[in-house]
Design a protein around this motif. Structure first.
Motif, short mmCIF file in Angstrom:
data_model
loop_
_atom_site.label_atom_id
_atom_site.label_comp_id
_atom_site.label_asym_id
_atom_site.label_seq_id
_atom_site.Cartn_x
_atom_site.Cartn_y
_atom_site.Cartn_z
N LEU A 48 5.41 2.04 -1.61
CA LEU A 48 5.28 2.23 -3.04
C LEU A 48 6.58 2.78 -3.61
O LEU A 48 7.37 3.40 -2.90
N ARG A 49 6.79 2.55 -4.89
CA ARG A 49 7.91 3.20 -5.58
C ARG A 49 7.35 3.82 -6.85
O ARG A 49 6.67 3.16 -7.63
N ASN A 50 7.65 5.09 -7.00
CA ASN A 50 7.22 5.83 -8.18
C ASN A 50 8.43 6.05 -9.07
O ASN A 50 9.32 6.82 -8.73
N ALA A 51 8.45 5.34 -10.20
CA ALA A 51 9.60 5.41 -11.10
C ALA A 51 9.42 6.47 -12.17
O ALA A 51 10.28 6.64 -13.03
N GLY A 52 8.29 7.15 -12.13
CA GLY A 52 8.01 8.07 -13.22
C GLY A 52 7.30 7.33 -14.34
O GLY A 52 6.22 7.70 -14.76
N PHE A 53 7.90 6.21 -14.77
CA PHE A 53 7.28 5.43 -15.84
C PHE A 53 6.38 4.33 -15.28
O PHE A 53 5.57 3.77 -16.01
N LYS A 54 6.53 3.99 -14.00
CA LYS A 54 5.61 3.05 -13.37
C LYS A 54 5.48 3.36 -11.89
O LYS A 54 6.35 4.00 -11.28
N LEU A 55 4.38 2.91 -11.32
CA LEU A 55 4.10 3.15 -9.90
C LEU A 55 3.62 1.83 -9.33
O LEU A 55 2.58 1.32 -9.74
N ALA A 56 4.39 1.28 -8.39
CA ALA A 56 4.06 -0.08 -7.95
C ALA A 56 4.35 -0.28 -6.46
O ALA A 56 5.22 0.37 -5.89
N PRO A 57 3.61 -1.19 -5.84
CA PRO A 57 3.89 -1.57 -4.46
C PRO A 57 5.12 -2.47 -4.45
O PRO A 57 5.28 -3.29 -5.37
N VAL A 58 5.98 -2.34 -3.46
CA VAL A 58 7.11 -3.26 -3.37
C VAL A 58 7.08 -4.04 -2.06
O VAL A 58 7.78 -5.04 -1.92
N ASP A 59 6.24 -3.62 -1.11
CA ASP A 59 6.15 -4.37 0.14
C ASP A 59 4.81 -4.06 0.81
O ASP A 59 4.38 -2.90 0.84
N THR A 60 4.17 -5.09 1.34
CA THR A 60 2.87 -4.93 1.97
C THR A 60 2.94 -5.49 3.38
O THR A 60 3.20 -6.67 3.56
N ASN A 61 2.77 -4.61 4.35
CA ASN A 61 2.98 -4.97 5.75
C ASN A 61 1.64 -5.12 6.46
O ASN A 61 0.82 -4.20 6.47
#
Lengths: 430, 430
Positions: A48-61
């Motif tokens: 996951l990456r938490n940008a502060g303004f968005k929280l999203a998955p970037v890779d699924t293993n």
């Protein structure tokens, strides 16, 4: 153990997190209903990456290799979840064959295998290790740092079943992502459960198919919560015919980078985000953080030098890159001990069982952290992911971790949809 | 947190524990197969006694009231297990009605209710509290020590469904053991799942039926492991017609005490145990540690004084005792902070989710600890119950706790059998 968060966050993400907390029963019920329609992969980890303004998955293993990085608190949860999974796939199973990656000299990886074996043993299975490595022609004992050892044995095919010389398993669990292609010895198995199915391996799987499925999941989730799906979803595009060495497909790449950056810029304006959008260019098939670029302008992919082209051209096992995914970059605002950090959430069956932070001291907030020099900080994630403190504010750790568990499970659900859609034998999902 | 064990144990129990550890996959697979045939109660707590030479359940509670005593580590496990349970009983459930005990002034108990509510909320349910207490005629808010509150509401019956004024639940979970009898408002429900079923309440349930079922489970388990079932099983007998006040049934009581002590003495000789056998005489129906005597000789039950008779004659809710169980006493060798201690293991569905020690500073090793003055020491049981350290010796804490988890689950399985056998509507179990 709990990482320091760089900043007291404000803006849209807090809104989303507040919403996740306030609507927990609705979210959990929604997942419960989804899991009646879809079968989760046996196991899964999500970056996951938490940008502060968005929280999203970037890779699924679908072949998670960091069970050794989980904190001890995660293990009972892992056992309990694995019990539920095994019960589903082969309720009377006595024997399970675990097929690990071939890199037998990576002690960290071997500890991961040891962990998986220990967890499965507690579900009532005799677990033995079968190797796809052609160098393993006889039972081979590998020493572990704790003084114990792993016994790798050569695979034996008998008719439509695979096993070991004296071991005929009910279930075969892959912890090998099949980057090198689908081995014949695993094709056409009958009467044995192969987990995950062959088309989950990188020989067949494409990141773009995963994120297409994730698009659908994020849209429905956005509707459920009445929030913009972009807040949990990275934009992406895909180029199918790229040859970095021959410099073919550069135009598609440049156009896709440009188009994706434009879409992200529009969102940044909408949410008044003062940052420079970037995209991650990476192989559509493959793993291990190889062949990854962080790009802020289309021109950057048109003027790759030889070193960059070489780096992008191959990923693990020498697999050539010809299909490329261009994914909206999600900066991370998280740091652990002054290193840039991103959370990795582990799941077995449909359950969040734990997680850790991947931390890199020399990488920026807009760079891939899955690179040499990264380290892992286990976190007692699970306690927090399943039991948020509804009285606390969203940025307090347990609540943030609950949000992570929710978004990771969105990616898990997307993986289920993806595997259904790409299944060469759709009768499996009846 | 980990209690001090009085002694480095030797003898038969160590043999059993060693065996439990060595045969974990076989035990877990056996449980897995058993749970395909039998449905575990929704939740359950089991009081264990560890005598050093034997480890056995002495009480199995189908309305556990000490969730507040579990350590925070237990909560994610509880959520995960409750998810599995809810999915089974009512997969699309949105609303659950929880019916607690009537003692609204016991803050500890109210915290237990708060915990159960929090756990269930995380499974995707809106959980509200309905009271059987006739004093609750309007929504009543009860303050909790943490500043939060519980809202108790009067039950409303509509046709064959029970709920609240504006709440029609799919499932009704009892945390009230129905010692006062089965209330009419809960009889003949249709289209709603009532957990556990009415005949699990003390209005119908008998300890002797539980331990009869446990006998069968222990025998089969003994066969599986090739050990004497007595090592995990307390002998018992039963007297059906006792009136302590009228001094009726004393002969049955004396004979049963004598017969049980004789059987225990024979086992003590067989295992060269240098201790004085005792039995626990208690109500066959009922709970809360009332009406319990520790007896070393049959003569003791023939010469009860008025005070003793009064004490034995009634249990909770003024229920009169007429049926009595005579159970082999299992001394405890465990102490926590110099207090006599016994472990209590908590389960949801078929999963061990945690436990604590019940500790009493003024009671002996051969006495009931469930008495005024007892306190609770939460333990991170679960980590240990599910993941024994196969390299360690049996008396190391994680291994002991694994053994506790196994024996507690034997009692859980016995409760399943018991509820099947005593079900007035056996079609339920197909």
């Amino acid at each position: 153990m709990v990482p320091h968060f760089l900043t007291a966050l404000t803006g849209p993400l807090l809104d989303v997190e507040r919403k996740l907390l306030d609507t927990t029963p609705r979210i959990e019920r929604w997942f419960r209903l989804e899991w009646q329609e879809h079968t989760p992969p046996f196991y899964c980890s999500v970056d996951l990456r938490n940008a502060g303004f968005k929280l999203a998955p970037v890779d699924t293993n679908l072949y998670p290799g960091g069970f050794n990085n989980l904190s001890p608190e995660a293990l009972p949860l892992a056992v309990q979840a694995a019990m539920a999974a095994i019960e589903k796939y082969c309720p009377d199973a006595r024997h399970l064959l675990l097929i690990p990656e071939n890199h037998t000299r990576n002690t960290f990886y071997l500890q991961n295998v040891q962990r998986i074996q220990a967890v499965l043993r507690q579900t009532g299975l005799a677990v033995r290790l079968g190797s796809l490595n052609p160098e393993i022609t006889a039972p081979t004992s590998l020493e572990l740092p704790d003084g114990q050892s792993l016994l790798l044995e050569p695979l034996v095919r008998r008719g439509a079943r695979v096993g070991l010389a004296d071991f005929d398993p009910c279930a075969v669990l892959l912890n090998n992502d099949l980057s090198a292609g689908i081995p014949d010895i695993l094709r056409g198995l009958q009467g044995q459960v192969l987990l995950p199915p062959l088309h989950a391996g990188w020989a067949v799987r494409r990141k773009s198919q995963h994120f297409e499925a994730y698009n659908d999941v994020a849209k429905r989730f956005g509707k459920l919560l009445d929030v913009d799906p972009w807040l949990v979803n990275p934009y992406f595009a895909r180029c199918g015919q790229v040859d970095f060495q021959a410099r073919e497909g550069e135009q598609c790449l440049a156009d896709s980078v440009d188009a994706t950056l434009k879409r992200v810029r529009a969102k940044y304006r909408e949410y008044k985000i003062d940052a420079t959008p970037f995209v991650i260019v990476k192989a559509d098939a493959g793993t291990y953080g190889m062949g990854i670029m962080s790009v802020k302008d289309a021109a950057e992919v048109q003027n790759l030098n030889r070193r960059q082209r070489n780096k992008m051209a191959v990923v693990k096992e020498g697999l050539e890159v010809s299909e490329v995914i261009i994914q909206e970059g999600v900066p991370t605002i998280e740091t652990v001990d002054n290193g840039t950090a991103e959370p990795v959430v582990y799941m077995i069956d449909k359950y969040v069982i734990g997680g850790f932070y991947r931390v890199h001291g020399e990488r920026g907030i807009d760079e891939n952290l899955n690179a040499p020099g990264s380290r892992f900080v286990p976190l007692p994630f699970a306690a927090s992911c399943n039991l948020p403190d509804s009285a606390g504010s969203p940025e307090c750790a347990p609540n943030r971790f609950y949000a992570y568990g929710v978004v990771a499970r969105l990616a898990l659900l997307a993986a289920s949809l993806e595997l259904e859609r790409t299944d060469p034998d759709p009768s499996r999902f009846g």
